[in-house]
Design a protein around this motif. Sequence first.
Motif, short mmCIF file in Angstrom:
data_model
loop_
_atom_site.label_atom_id
_atom_site.label_comp_id
_atom_site.label_asym_id
_atom_site.label_seq_id
_atom_site.Cartn_x
_atom_site.Cartn_y
_atom_site.Cartn_z
N PRO A 49 0.82 -1.22 0.00
CA PRO A 49 0.00 0.00 0.00
C PRO A 49 0.85 1.27 0.00
N GLN A 93 0.78 4.17 -2.74
CA GLN A 93 0.33 5.51 -2.33
C GLN A 93 1.39 6.57 -2.60
N LEU A 145 -5.51 -3.31 -4.58
CA LEU A 145 -4.67 -2.14 -4.30
C LEU A 145 -4.40 -1.29 -5.54
N ARG A 172 -6.80 -9.46 -2.59
CA ARG A 172 -6.34 -8.36 -1.73
C ARG A 172 -5.27 -7.52 -2.41
N MET A 200 1.56 -6.45 3.31
CA MET A 200 0.20 -5.99 3.07
C MET A 200 -0.34 -5.11 4.18
#
Length: 213
Positions: free
Chosen positions: A112, A116, A173, A169, A199
């Motif tokens: 993540p 990001q 993302l 999962r 994760m």
Amino acid sequence: ANYLPAIEHLVREGFWVVRMGEPTVQPLPPMARVIDYARSPLKSEEFDVLLMAECRFLLGCNSGFSQLAHLFNKRALWTNSIPVEMCPWDDLALWIPKVIISRAEGLALTLPEIIQRGIGQYHRTPQYEAAGLIPQENTPEDILAATRELLAWVRGEPVSDEDRDAQARVNALFPPYYHAYGTRSRICVSFLRAHPGLMLAAEAATPIAHPVG
């Protein structure tokens, strides 16, 4: 050298291994049922294509050569996959990414966090260097575990619910502007088990267990 345990495992499982690459690569140690084709006088562009057309699967990375596996509908395992947005897109490939270390924070970044911060779209080495980041090669243990998953898949063993959940999962993302958005490929669940912090939410990254060099 990080691929040697995986090569030895493939040989024990009855496969012949043909090592591809440029003639300038370091030679492999002599090994039964392993052909160091990259340094062979027989190497040619035509043989490169022929070998891919006739192989059972590719164990490699996200280089241009990996696209030959896609063209011939061969299953593949992409190791050392970087950048994250360029993981395989179709359902013929498994993959594991490089772990990215922040020099300043002394941390292994989470997926993540990589996405990001825009790091998942860094395509050139100077971008990582300017940001103080170190992409780390997959370990022999990571590559061997992923190769075991590849063999299970090639042999038709059923995909577990854990595998499907891991795929969902990770794929969730990817933002719509990523090449990987909507991918049907699967990240190796063995890699997620070996790197349990991968994760976590961005603010929950864990310190690495060894000094950054």
